[in-house]
Scaffold this motif. Structure first.
Motif, mmCIF file in Angstrom:
data_model
loop_
_atom_site.group_PDB
_atom_site.id
_atom_site.type_symbol
_atom_site.label_atom_id
_atom_site.label_comp_id
_atom_site.label_asym_id
_atom_site.label_seq_id
_atom_site.Cartn_x
_atom_site.Cartn_y
_atom_site.Cartn_z
ATOM 1 N N GLN A 79 -15.093 -18.011 25.907
ATOM 2 C CA GLN A 79 -14.995 -16.304 24.627
ATOM 3 C C GLN A 79 -14.216 -17.398 23.726
ATOM 4 O O GLN A 79 -14.837 -17.676 22.732
ATOM 5 N N HIS A 80 -12.981 -17.534 23.763
ATOM 6 C CA HIS A 80 -12.469 -17.605 22.687
ATOM 7 C C HIS A 80 -12.132 -19.256 22.580
ATOM 8 O O HIS A 80 -12.523 -19.490 21.658
ATOM 9 N N ALA A 81 -12.593 -19.938 23.432
ATOM 10 C CA ALA A 81 -13.052 -21.595 23.211
ATOM 11 C C ALA A 81 -14.009 -21.516 22.557
ATOM 12 O O ALA A 81 -14.059 -22.438 21.526
ATOM 13 N N ALA A 82 -15.122 -20.911 22.567
ATOM 14 C CA ALA A 82 -16.608 -20.999 21.897
ATOM 15 C C ALA A 82 -16.565 -20.157 20.945
ATOM 16 O O ALA A 82 -17.102 -20.993 19.483
ATOM 17 N N GLN A 83 -15.430 -19.777 20.247
ATOM 18 C CA GLN A 83 -15.457 -19.160 18.952
ATOM 19 C C GLN A 83 -14.009 -20.300 18.215
ATOM 20 O O GLN A 83 -13.996 -19.243 17.250
ATOM 21 N N GLY A 84 -13.807 -21.245 19.113
ATOM 22 C CA GLY A 84 -12.708 -22.070 17.875
ATOM 23 C C GLY A 84 -11.314 -21.834 18.011
ATOM 24 O O GLY A 84 -10.498 -22.236 17.600
ATOM 25 N N SER A 86 -7.498 -21.878 18.573
ATOM 26 C CA SER A 86 -6.386 -22.712 18.807
ATOM 27 C C SER A 86 -5.380 -22.217 20.633
ATOM 28 O O SER A 86 -5.150 -21.236 20.790
ATOM 29 N N TYR A 87 -5.768 -23.739 21.307
ATOM 30 C CA TYR A 87 -4.513 -23.702 22.438
ATOM 31 C C TYR A 87 -3.197 -22.505 22.238
ATOM 32 O O TYR A 87 -2.409 -22.565 22.499
ATOM 33 N N GLY A 88 -2.844 -22.965 21.097
ATOM 34 C CA GLY A 88 -1.631 -22.011 20.523
ATOM 35 C C GLY A 88 -1.418 -20.503 20.807
ATOM 36 O O GLY A 88 -1.080 -19.955 20.923
ATOM 37 N N ALA A 89 -2.843 -20.411 20.008
ATOM 38 C CA ALA A 89 -3.241 -19.086 19.861
ATOM 39 C C ALA A 89 -3.025 -18.257 21.384
ATOM 40 O O ALA A 89 -2.648 -17.558 21.717
ATOM 41 N N LEU A 90 -3.872 -18.444 22.329
ATOM 42 C CA LEU A 90 -3.946 -18.958 23.748
ATOM 43 C C LEU A 90 -2.568 -18.867 24.439
ATOM 44 O O LEU A 90 -2.722 -17.675 25.503
ATOM 45 N N ALA A 91 -1.980 -19.426 23.987
ATOM 46 C CA ALA A 91 -0.261 -20.109 24.586
ATOM 47 C C ALA A 91 0.388 -18.400 24.441
ATOM 48 O O ALA A 91 0.285 -17.689 25.210
ATOM 49 N N SER A 92 0.348 -18.162 23.429
ATOM 50 C CA SER A 92 0.304 -17.020 22.863
ATOM 51 C C SER A 92 0.667 -15.227 23.604
ATOM 52 O O SER A 92 0.523 -14.631 24.086
ATOM 53 N N SER A 93 -1.394 -16.170 23.712
ATOM 54 C CA SER A 93 -1.532 -14.150 24.984
ATOM 55 C C SER A 93 -1.423 -15.239 25.733
ATOM 56 O O SER A 93 -1.522 -13.496 26.868
ATOM 57 N N MET A 94 -1.878 -15.726 25.868
ATOM 58 C CA MET A 94 -1.309 -15.509 28.470
ATOM 59 C C MET A 94 0.829 -15.732 27.986
ATOM 60 O O MET A 94 0.980 -15.640 29.797
ATOM 61 N N GLY A 95 1.323 -15.738 27.279
ATOM 62 C CA GLY A 95 2.477 -15.795 27.620
ATOM 63 C C GLY A 95 3.125 -16.790 28.039
ATOM 64 O O GLY A 95 4.005 -16.912 29.208
ATOM 65 N N VAL A 96 2.460 -17.875 27.874
ATOM 66 C CA VAL A 96 3.060 -19.613 28.588
ATOM 67 C C VAL A 96 2.787 -20.140 26.962
ATOM 68 O O VAL A 96 2.473 -20.043 26.391
ATOM 69 N N THR A 97 3.496 -21.539 28.037
ATOM 70 C CA THR A 97 3.650 -23.006 27.284
ATOM 71 C C THR A 97 1.959 -23.534 25.824
ATOM 72 O O THR A 97 0.691 -23.597 27.095
ATOM 73 N N ARG A 98 2.412 -24.407 25.002
ATOM 74 C CA ARG A 98 0.558 -24.493 24.803
ATOM 75 C C ARG A 98 0.125 -25.137 25.279
ATOM 76 O O ARG A 98 -1.059 -25.568 26.135
ATOM 77 N N ALA A 99 0.917 -26.419 26.806
ATOM 78 C CA ALA A 99 0.434 -27.653 26.980
ATOM 79 C C ALA A 99 -0.103 -26.691 28.853
ATOM 80 O O ALA A 99 -1.057 -26.784 29.099
ATOM 81 N N THR A 100 0.853 -25.547 28.584
ATOM 82 C CA THR A 100 -0.086 -24.631 29.952
ATOM 83 C C THR A 100 -1.169 -24.579 29.555
ATOM 84 O O THR A 100 -2.398 -24.266 30.550
ATOM 85 N N ALA A 101 -1.119 -23.817 28.528
ATOM 86 C CA ALA A 101 -2.798 -23.061 28.226
ATOM 87 C C ALA A 101 -3.958 -24.059 27.652
ATOM 88 O O ALA A 101 -5.120 -23.309 28.359
ATOM 89 N N GLN A 102 -3.658 -25.107 26.942
ATOM 90 C CA GLN A 102 -4.299 -26.025 27.121
ATOM 91 C C GLN A 102 -4.830 -26.217 29.137
ATOM 92 O O GLN A 102 -6.400 -27.204 28.843
ATOM 93 N N SER A 103 -4.062 -27.026 29.760
ATOM 94 C CA SER A 103 -4.519 -27.125 30.884
ATOM 95 C C SER A 103 -5.532 -26.075 31.558
ATOM 96 O O SER A 103 -6.633 -26.502 31.899
#
Length: 125
Positions: A79-84, A86-103
């Motif tokens: 849903q986060h992706a569907a609502q636009g 960002s990878y950076g915000a996702l990374a922050s939420s997951m506690g991982v790097t941006r590259a890891t969140a993107q992958s």
């Protein structure tokens, strides 16, 4: 004379609005039971008071709860992706790097939703 004092064990309260509880339906009680069983298993582990049956129950119930939590996480990422989001915000939420969140997100989006992800959104079993 020494008297042992024990405080009563408080009931566990999970703060949910009426609307949230209604949206979850029967799952609210089932999730509370699973969480309670996992917490009981954790207490037994910490106290060193476990049998192999206790451990098997803890393993089984923890696995079931983890599957549901993973489904909820995956549904939220989708849903986060569907609502636009960002990878950076996702990374922050997951506690991982941006590259890891993107992958992780890109890998998830290549697959159809799992049964537990469908369960989390209320569209599956």
């Amino acid at each position: 004379m020494t008297t042992e004092h024990t405080d009563p064990v408080p009931d566990l309260t999970i703060p949910l609005s009426t609307d949230d509880a209604q949206a979850l339906g029967d799952d609210v009680g089932q999730l509370a039971m699973l969480l309670g069983t996992v917490m009981r298993g954790l207490a037994q582990l910490r106290a060193g008071q476990t049998s192999t049956d206790d451990l098997a129950t803890t393993i089984t119930v923890t696995t079931g709860l983890l599957n549901r939590l993973e489904g909820a996480r995956d549904a939220a990422v989708r849903q986060h992706a569907a609502q636009g989001g960002s990878y950076g915000a996702l990374a922050s939420s997951m506690g991982v790097t941006r590259a890891t969140a993107q992958s992780r997100r890109d890998t998830l989006l290549k697959k159809d939703p799992s049964e537990m992800e469908k369960w989390a959104t209320g569209s599956g079993s």
